[in-house]
Design an enzyme around this catalytic site. Structure first.
Site, PDB file in Angstrom:
ATOM      1  N   ASN A 170     -43.818  25.970 -11.276  1.00 30.53           N
ATOM      2  CA  ASN A 170     -44.188  24.725 -10.601  1.00 30.53           C
ATOM      3  C   ASN A 170     -44.081  23.533 -11.539  1.00 30.53           C
ATOM      4  O   ASN A 170     -44.316  23.637 -12.743  1.00 30.53           O
ATOM      5  CB  ASN A 170     -45.558  24.824  -9.923  1.00 30.53           C
ATOM      6  CG  ASN A 170     -46.682  25.274 -10.830  1.00 30.53           C
ATOM      7  OD1 ASN A 170     -46.459  25.949 -11.822  1.00 30.53           O
ATOM      8  ND2 ASN A 170     -47.893  24.895 -10.490  1.00 30.53           N
ATOM      9  N   GLU A 217     -45.365  19.692 -11.638  1.00 31.23           N
ATOM     10  CA  GLU A 217     -46.239  18.696 -10.995  1.00 31.23           C
ATOM     11  C   GLU A 217     -45.852  17.279 -11.418  1.00 31.23           C
ATOM     12  O   GLU A 217     -45.048  17.080 -12.331  1.00 31.23           O
ATOM     13  CB  GLU A 217     -47.698  19.017 -11.314  1.00 31.23           C
ATOM     14  CG  GLU A 217     -48.082  20.379 -10.746  1.00 31.23           C
ATOM     15  CD  GLU A 217     -49.587  20.659 -10.783  1.00 31.23           C
ATOM     16  OE1 GLU A 217     -50.324  19.942 -11.491  1.00 31.23           O
ATOM     17  OE2 GLU A 217     -49.989  21.611 -10.089  1.00 31.23           O
ATOM     18  N   CYS A 238     -43.133  23.636  -5.940  1.00 29.37           N
ATOM     19  CA  CYS A 238     -43.619  24.986  -6.227  1.00 29.37           C
ATOM     20  C   CYS A 238     -42.583  25.809  -6.990  1.00 29.37           C
ATOM     21  O   CYS A 238     -41.372  25.589  -6.885  1.00 29.37           O
ATOM     22  CB  CYS A 238     -43.923  25.718  -4.931  1.00 29.37           C
ATOM     23  SG  CYS A 238     -45.264  25.026  -3.987  1.00 29.37           S
ATOM     24  N   GLU A 278     -41.571  28.869  -6.467  1.00 30.02           N
ATOM     25  CA  GLU A 278     -40.638  29.637  -5.626  1.00 30.02           C
ATOM     26  C   GLU A 278     -39.424  28.800  -5.259  1.00 30.02           C
ATOM     27  O   GLU A 278     -38.280  29.270  -5.275  1.00 30.02           O
ATOM     28  CB  GLU A 278     -41.316  30.078  -4.318  1.00 30.02           C
ATOM     29  CG  GLU A 278     -42.515  30.968  -4.484  1.00 30.02           C
ATOM     30  CD  GLU A 278     -43.826  30.205  -4.612  1.00 30.02           C
ATOM     31  OE1 GLU A 278     -43.878  29.187  -5.323  1.00 30.02           O
ATOM     32  OE2 GLU A 278     -44.807  30.650  -3.991  1.00 30.02           O
ATOM     33  N   CYS A 333     -47.020  29.382  -0.518  1.00 29.54           N
ATOM     34  CA  CYS A 333     -47.542  28.364   0.406  1.00 29.54           C
ATOM     35  C   CYS A 333     -46.646  28.301   1.647  1.00 29.54           C
ATOM     36  O   CYS A 333     -45.555  28.873   1.683  1.00 29.54           O
ATOM     37  CB  CYS A 333     -47.618  27.008  -0.286  1.00 29.54           C
ATOM     38  SG  CYS A 333     -46.033  26.153  -0.398  1.00 29.54           S
ATOM     39  N   CYS A 362     -43.056  27.051   1.119  1.00 24.82           N
ATOM     40  CA  CYS A 362     -42.205  28.046   0.438  1.00 24.82           C
ATOM     41  C   CYS A 362     -41.855  29.200   1.364  1.00 24.82           C
ATOM     42  O   CYS A 362     -40.752  29.754   1.276  1.00 24.82           O
ATOM     43  CB  CYS A 362     -42.879  28.539  -0.836  1.00 24.82           C
ATOM     44  SG  CYS A 362     -42.888  27.270  -2.120  1.00 24.82           S
TER      45      CYS A 362
HETATM   46  N1  THU Z   1     -47.892  26.315  -6.085  1.00 21.29           N
HETATM   47  C1  THU Z   1     -46.748  27.034  -6.289  1.00 21.29           C
HETATM   48  O1  THU Z   1     -45.991  26.789  -7.243  1.00 21.29           O
HETATM   49  N2  THU Z   1     -46.452  28.014  -5.392  1.00 21.29           N
HETATM   50  C2  THU Z   1     -47.246  28.366  -4.346  1.00 21.29           C
HETATM   51  O2  THU Z   1     -46.836  29.143  -3.499  1.00 21.29           O
HETATM   52  C3  THU Z   1     -48.600  27.828  -4.259  1.00 21.29           C
HETATM   53  C4  THU Z   1     -48.783  26.525  -4.956  1.00 21.29           C
HETATM   54  C5  THU Z   1     -48.214  25.246  -7.033  1.00 21.29           C
HETATM   55  C6  THU Z   1     -48.043  23.859  -6.495  1.00 21.29           C
HETATM   56  C7  THU Z   1     -49.005  23.068  -7.353  1.00 21.29           C
HETATM   57  O3  THU Z   1     -48.333  22.719  -8.556  1.00 21.29           O
HETATM   58  C8  THU Z   1     -50.086  24.079  -7.701  1.00 21.29           C
HETATM   59  O4  THU Z   1     -49.555  25.357  -7.425  1.00 21.29           O
HETATM   60  C9  THU Z   1     -51.385  23.891  -6.915  1.00 21.29           C
HETATM   61  O5  THU Z   1     -51.137  23.797  -5.560  1.00 21.29           O
END
Ligand code: THU
Length: 159
Positions: free
Chosen positions: A60, A62, A71, A73, A110, A113
């Site tokens: 991920n 940010e 994310c 994935e 999520c 994704c």
């Molecule tokens: N996140 C992912 O990378 N994948 C997921 O399936 C769930 C959420 C990340 C996004 C964000 O940077 C952090 O987790 C919190 O939501």
């Protein structure tokens, strides 16, 4: 706690998995070090194993402008989309770590994704086996995204 059982999830012991799958899970774990998550502290790693043996990874990323976060994935899958013309993704491993909270259950993808995983399944006409885990949780295998994204919107609505 074991809610994943309702979604075709099965607990797997790493000693029963093939070497390429174990390597894929390890690569997802390695990505935790590369994740950029200073705002959520929720570090996610993903790795996708292709049938040609290659593994594509992502983590991920940010941003101070929160909606721009992406994310793990999607980073991994779009990486494949930019590098491989015809691909077959056998497996997608996802893992997470939060230094402030012990994660006892596997990281679930999520909603956004899940939609993207579905698109990649449709592109290759085959389901992708998901290996979901986190630093302190067991590994759960789910064969294909369908059980996690029922009655979905898809290309069938458009084409
Ligand atoms: N996140 C992912 O990378 N994948 C997921 O399936 C769930 C959420 C990340 C996004 C964000 O940077 C952090 O987790 C919190 O939501």
């Amino acid at each position: 706690m074991e809610k994943w059982k309702d979604y075709n999830g099965e607990l797997v012991n790493i000693s029963t998995l093939s070497d390429p799958i174990v390597r894929c899970i390890e690569e997802a774990n390695n990505q935790l070090d590369m994740a950029y998550a200073p705002y959520s502290n929720f570090f996610v790693g993903a790795a996708a194993l292709l049938d040609n043996g290659k593994i594509y990874t992502g983590c991920n990323q940010e941003n101070a402008s929160y909606p721009l976060c992406i994310c793990a994935e999607r980073v991994a899958l779009y990486n494949i989309g930019t590098q491989e013309k015809d691909f077959y993704i056998q497996a997608l491993a996802i893992t997470a770590h939060n230094p402030n909270k012990r994660l006892d259950s596997p990281c679930m993808p999520c909603g956004a994704c899940r939609q993207v995983i579905q698109e990649f399944e449709h592109r290759q006409n085959r389901p992708i086996t998901l290996y979901l885990t986190s630093k302190n949780s067991p590994i759960i295998r789910i064969n294909g995204i369908e059980s996690l994204l029922p009655v979905s919107f898809s290309k069938n609505d458009l084409l």
